[in-house]
Structure formats: structure tokens, C-alpha cells
Design an enzyme around this catalytic site. Structure first.
Site, PDB file in Angstrom:
ATOM      1  N   GLU A 215      45.369  38.657  24.679  1.00  0.00           N
ATOM      2  CA  GLU A 215      44.099  38.652  23.958  1.00  0.00           C
ATOM      3  C   GLU A 215      44.245  38.467  22.446  1.00  0.00           C
ATOM      4  O   GLU A 215      43.541  37.661  21.830  1.00  0.00           O
ATOM      5  CB  GLU A 215      43.327  39.950  24.256  1.00  0.00           C
TER       6      GLU A 215
ATOM      7  N   GLY B 281      43.752  40.075  32.891  1.00  0.00           N
ATOM      8  CA  GLY B 281      43.126  40.729  34.027  1.00  0.00           C
ATOM      9  C   GLY B 281      43.957  40.647  35.289  1.00  0.00           C
ATOM     10  O   GLY B 281      43.847  41.505  36.173  1.00  0.00           O
TER      11      GLY B 281
ATOM     12  N   GLU C  28      46.248  43.469  34.988  1.00  0.00           N
ATOM     13  CA  GLU C  28      45.520  44.698  35.297  1.00  0.00           C
ATOM     14  C   GLU C  28      45.314  44.860  36.798  1.00  0.00           C
ATOM     15  O   GLU C  28      45.474  45.960  37.347  1.00  0.00           O
ATOM     16  CB  GLU C  28      44.169  44.715  34.591  1.00  0.00           C
TER      17      GLU C  28
ATOM     18  N   ALA D 102      40.147  36.886  34.847  1.00  0.00           N
ATOM     19  CA  ALA D 102      38.828  36.389  35.216  1.00  0.00           C
ATOM     20  C   ALA D 102      38.683  34.918  34.842  1.00  0.00           C
ATOM     21  O   ALA D 102      39.180  34.482  33.799  1.00  0.00           O
ATOM     22  CB  ALA D 102      37.741  37.201  34.527  1.00  0.00           C
TER      23      ALA D 102
END
Length: 257
Positions: free
Chosen positions: A131, A108, A111, A65
Site C-alpha cells: 500500500e 488482501g 490477509e 480485492a
């Protein structure tokens, strides 16, 4: 389609391309809107039998994102136009999806790739969950997917250390279907798409639905459940064509009906 997404229909194949290379193809809210519209259009078009998700050449397939404006997504649809189920309602794409990834496949973006039914990777692809290295942990969707798609200790090693998984190892662990040279990535994705469209499209969609629906069940329940798309396929022209082609020892000609 603008807003950092290219969307092209080519026969029975829909090609969706992330086109925000200056930001490592990070997905902005506008890109999410465009992706959501693309998935809906793909599922609503009976002439589209498979979709390919890729990104413009550069350092990354996708870095997740775009949080340059903050991390609050204001109740928008989930990341990836709804595919991930992170940050909003999840969209379940009926049409088979192939991800063609290269370079950094980060957070992301990793993912989003895992939301595809098949993944083809350039040999320069590197998958990672950064992260903890950045001291950031928020929505945990990628953690749940990674530990289900990879051997437990491999996934936990990535999650707890931020270590990268190169494409060759990803293929070894069954995360990707094929690894090719970067210049061959588009052709490889096209080849896999060709394999899908060589099959009966409604049968493919019914098989995808049954497989993914049953995945969350006990095996006993999955075996005894009746799946509406499979039942709806019974007696269709394509089913009859498949039986006729088998009896006549010829290739079937599918119409999607």
C-alpha cells in the site's frame, strides 16, 4: 461452483481454489459471493472435517480485492467471502482451514492467507503489503493481522516500506508451517489435511473455537471461561471412541458424532 472459484469435496476434505489467474487471482465481488457460499456449505456439512484454500498455478496466490471497477464494495460481505472482516461483516469459519500459497501473496491476499489456521507455502512465495509504495491506504485489517502474526519489527518493516518477505523468512518467523518446492505444494497441503482428519473432527472444531475465542482475553479470563463446543463434545460417540481406542491401544475410528 463458478465465478472464479472452484469448490470440490473429496471425502472429509473440501478444496477451494481461486481461479482468476489473469488478474493475479484478485477477488472480484462474484468471487466473494462464491467464497461466502463455500464457507457456509463447508461449515454446514458434518462430513467435511478440513478445508484447503489454494489458487491455480501462475504468478500469484492472490493479489487481494479486484478494484478494477473501483474501491467501493457497496456494503458487501468482507473480503475473502467474509473471512477477513475487511469491508463487511466477518464470517468465523468453524472448520479448520489450510492455505496453500505460491508466488505473490499480496495485500488482501496476504490477509486472506493469514485467516487460515495453517499456511503451507511454495518456496517461490513472497508476502508483501504494497500500500505505502503505491500511495494507497484504506482498510487497515492487514496491518493489524501482520503485526500480530510476525515479530513487531519485521511486520513494521513490511508495513512502512512495502518490502517483501520471502517464504524461507516467513517460515523462520513462524508465519508459515512448511515451505516446499512449488511442485510439492498440493501434496504438502494434502499431508497437513491428513493430519487434521486423523483427529476427532468435533474435538478439532472445539479446540479451534476455544483457542481463537480465548486469544482476545486476558489469560486469567481465558482459563476460567467455559466453551460451549467443548462442553457439547463431552459424552459424544467420538469422545467415547477416543477413550476406548486409547485403552485398547489401537487407532480410533472417528465418525464425527
Amino acid at each position: 461452483m463458478s465465478s472464479g472459484i472452484e469448490f470440490v469435496k473429496d471425502g472429509h476434505i473440501a478444496r477451494v481454489t481461486l481461479n482468476n489467474p489473469k488478474a493475479l487471482n484478485a477477488i472480484s465481488p462474484a468471487m466473494d459471493d462464491a467464497l461466502a457460499a463455500a464457507w457456509i456449505e463447508i461449515d454446514d456439512d458434518p462430513d467435511i472435517w478440513v478445508a484447503v484454500l489454494s489458487a491455480t498455478p501462475g504468478k500469484a496466490f492472490c493479489s487481494g480485492a479486484d478494484v478494477s471497477g473501483g474501491t467501493d464494495r457497496d456494503g458487501r460481505m468482507a473480503l475473502g467471502g467474509g473471512l477477513t472482516g475487511v469491508g463487511g461483516p466477518q464470517y468465523h469459519l468453524r472448520t479448520p482451514l489450510i492455505a496453500a500459497v505460491h508466488g505473490y501473496v499480496i495485500g488482501g491476499g496476504f490477509e486472506l492467507a493469514m485467516c487460515a489456521d495453517m499456511i503451507v507455502a511454495a518456496d517461490d512465495a513472497q508476502f508483501f503489503i504494497p500500500e505505502v509504495k503505491a500511495g494507497i491506504i484504506g482498510e487497515a485489517g492487514i496491518l493489524h493481522r501482520a503485526v500480530r502474526r510476525l515479530p513487531h519489527h519485521i511486520a513494521m518493516g513490511m508495513i512502512l516500506t512495502g518490502d517483501r518477505l520471502p517464504a524461507a523468512k516467513a517460515e523462520q518467523f513462524g508465519l508459515v508451517n512448511e515451505v516446499v518446492a512449488p511442485d510439492d505444494l498440493a501434496a504438502a497441503a494434502e499431508r497437513w489435511a491428513g493430519k487434521v482428519i486423523a483427529c476427532a473432527p468435533r474435538a478439532v472444531q472445539a479446540a479451534k473455537h476455544a483457542t481463537l475465542t480465548g486469544l482476545g482475553m486476558r489469560l486469567e479470563d481465558a482459563l476460567t471461561t467455559r466453551y460451549e463446543p467443548i462442553e457439547a463434545y463431552a459424552g459424544t460417540k467420538d469422545q467415547q471412541e477416543g477413550l476406548a481406542a486409547f485403552a485398547e491401544k489401537r487407532k480410533p475410528v472417528w465418525t464425527g458424532h
